[in-house]
Design a protein around this motif. Structure first.
Motif, PDB file in Angstrom:
ATOM      1  N   TYR A 147       0.795  -1.289  -0.151  1.00  0.00           N
ATOM      2  CA  TYR A 147       0.127   0.030  -0.017  1.00  0.00           C
ATOM      3  C   TYR A 147       1.460   1.177  -0.669  1.00  0.00           C
ATOM      4  O   TYR A 147       1.941   1.467   0.772  1.00  0.00           O
ATOM      5  CB  TYR A 147      -0.982   0.017   1.218  1.00  0.00           C
TER       6      TYR A 147
ATOM      7  N   SER B 192      -2.151   6.086   0.431  1.00  0.00           N
ATOM      8  CA  SER B 192      -3.674   5.662   1.007  1.00  0.00           C
ATOM      9  C   SER B 192      -2.990   4.568   2.828  1.00  0.00           C
ATOM     10  O   SER B 192      -4.086   5.230   3.326  1.00  0.00           O
ATOM     11  CB  SER B 192      -3.372   4.029   0.008  1.00  0.00           C
ATOM     12  N   GLN B 193      -2.523   4.633   3.007  1.00  0.00           N
ATOM     13  CA  GLN B 193      -1.817   4.397   4.625  1.00  0.00           C
ATOM     14  C   GLN B 193      -2.796   5.690   5.449  1.00  0.00           C
ATOM     15  O   GLN B 193      -3.543   5.827   6.279  1.00  0.00           O
ATOM     16  CB  GLN B 193      -0.832   4.288   4.810  1.00  0.00           C
TER      17      GLN B 193
ATOM     18  N   CYS C  24      -4.769   7.504   4.403  1.00  0.00           N
ATOM     19  CA  CYS C  24      -6.911   7.577   4.531  1.00  0.00           C
ATOM     20  C   CYS C  24      -7.130   6.649   4.986  1.00  0.00           C
ATOM     21  O   CYS C  24      -7.832   6.905   5.688  1.00  0.00           O
ATOM     22  CB  CYS C  24      -6.543   6.899   3.004  1.00  0.00           C
ATOM     23  N   THR C  25      -6.296   5.768   5.628  1.00  0.00           N
ATOM     24  CA  THR C  25      -6.613   3.960   6.560  1.00  0.00           C
ATOM     25  C   THR C  25      -7.156   5.263   6.813  1.00  0.00           C
ATOM     26  O   THR C  25      -8.166   4.255   8.339  1.00  0.00           O
ATOM     27  CB  THR C  25      -6.532   2.943   5.897  1.00  0.00           C
TER      28      THR C  25
END
Length: 206
Positions: free
Chosen positions: A149, A153-154, A156-157
Motif C-alpha cells: 500500500y 492510502s495509509q 486515508c485508512t
C-alpha cells in the motif's frame, strides 16, 4: 441760510452716520477673518491632541499579553483576546484600561488563561495507552508495507479508522499520515528487520 445750514447739518450727519456705518462694517469685516483663523487654530490644535498608538505600551506587562497595534488606523488598538479593534484617540491609556474592565474582555481572558494553563502532559496519553497506540500504528504500517500500500492510502485508512472506531481511545488518538508512515517504515521497521537479517547472517557465518 438757515435751510442751507440745516441741509448741511443733515448732510454732515448722514455722512458721519455713513462713515460710522462703513467703519463698523469694515471693522467687522476685518474681525471676521481673524475669528476664522482663531477657530482654525483651535480646531487644528484639537486634532493634534488626538492619541495615536504608542509602541511603548507593548512593553508594559499589563498590556503586552493582549494589546496589538491596529495597522488600518493609528487611532485604534487591537485586542488579541477579543479579536476586535477599539478607539484610543480621545483617551489613550484610559480607554485601554476601560476596555480591560469590559465583561466580554474578562470572559475571553478567563477562557484564554484556562487554555494556557493546561500542561503538555494533558495531551500525552498514559504509558500503557501510549504503548498500545504505538503498537497499533506500527502494525498498521507493517500491514501496508507487506501488501504494497502507498503511504497516501495509509493516511486515508487512518482517517477511516477514526470514524469507524470513534469510541475507542486508540481509534481517536491514532495518527499515521504519509510522512509518519514513511518514517516508521524506514527508521523503525526497516532498522529492526536489518538488524535481524544481520544477526541471522552472522550466526550462519559463525
Amino acid at each position: 441760510m438757515a435751510y442751507n445750514n440745516d441741509y448741511e447739518i443733515e448732510i454732515s450727519d448722514d455722512s458721519e452716520a455713513t462713515t460710522a456705518t462703513t467703519d463698523v462694517e469694515s471693522s467687522s469685516f476685518r474681525d471676521k477673518p481673524a475669528t476664522n483663523i482663531k477657530e482654525k487654530k483651535i480646531s487644528s490644535s484639537k486634532s493634534k491632541r488626538r492619541c495615536i498608538f504608542n509602541q511603548q505600551w507593548l512593553k508594559d506587562p499589563k498590556y503586552a499579553p493582549f494589546l496589538r497595534e491596529c495597522r488600518a488606523n493609528k487611532y485604534f488598538a487591537h485586542c488579541s483576546i477579543c479579536k476586535s479593534n477599539f478607539s484610543i484617540s480621545n483617551g489613550g491609556v484610559y480607554l485601554i484600561n476601560r476596555h480591560i474592565e469590559f465583561a466580554n474582555h474578562k470572559r475571553f481572558a478567563e477562557i484564554q488563561a484556562k487554555k494556557n494553563s493546561r500542561s503538555i502532559c494533558d495531551f500525552i496519553p498514559p504509558s500503557s495507552a501510549l504503548t498500545k497506540l504505538t503498537a497499533a500504528e506500527l502494525s498498521l504500517v507493517y500491514h501496508g508495507v507487506r501488501h504494497g500500500y502507498s503511504y497516501i492510502s495509509q493516511s486515508c485508512t487512518v482517517d477511516l479508522l477514526k470514524k469507524i472506531f470513534n469510541e475507542s481511545e486508540i481509534g481517536q488518538n491514532i495518527s499515521c499520515g504519509k510522512t509518519k508512515a514513511r518514517e516508521l517504515s524506514v527508521n523503525v521497521l526497516g532498522e529492526l528487520i536489518l538488524s535481524i537479517v544481520l544477526l541471522v547472517l552472522g550466526n550462519k557465518i559463525n
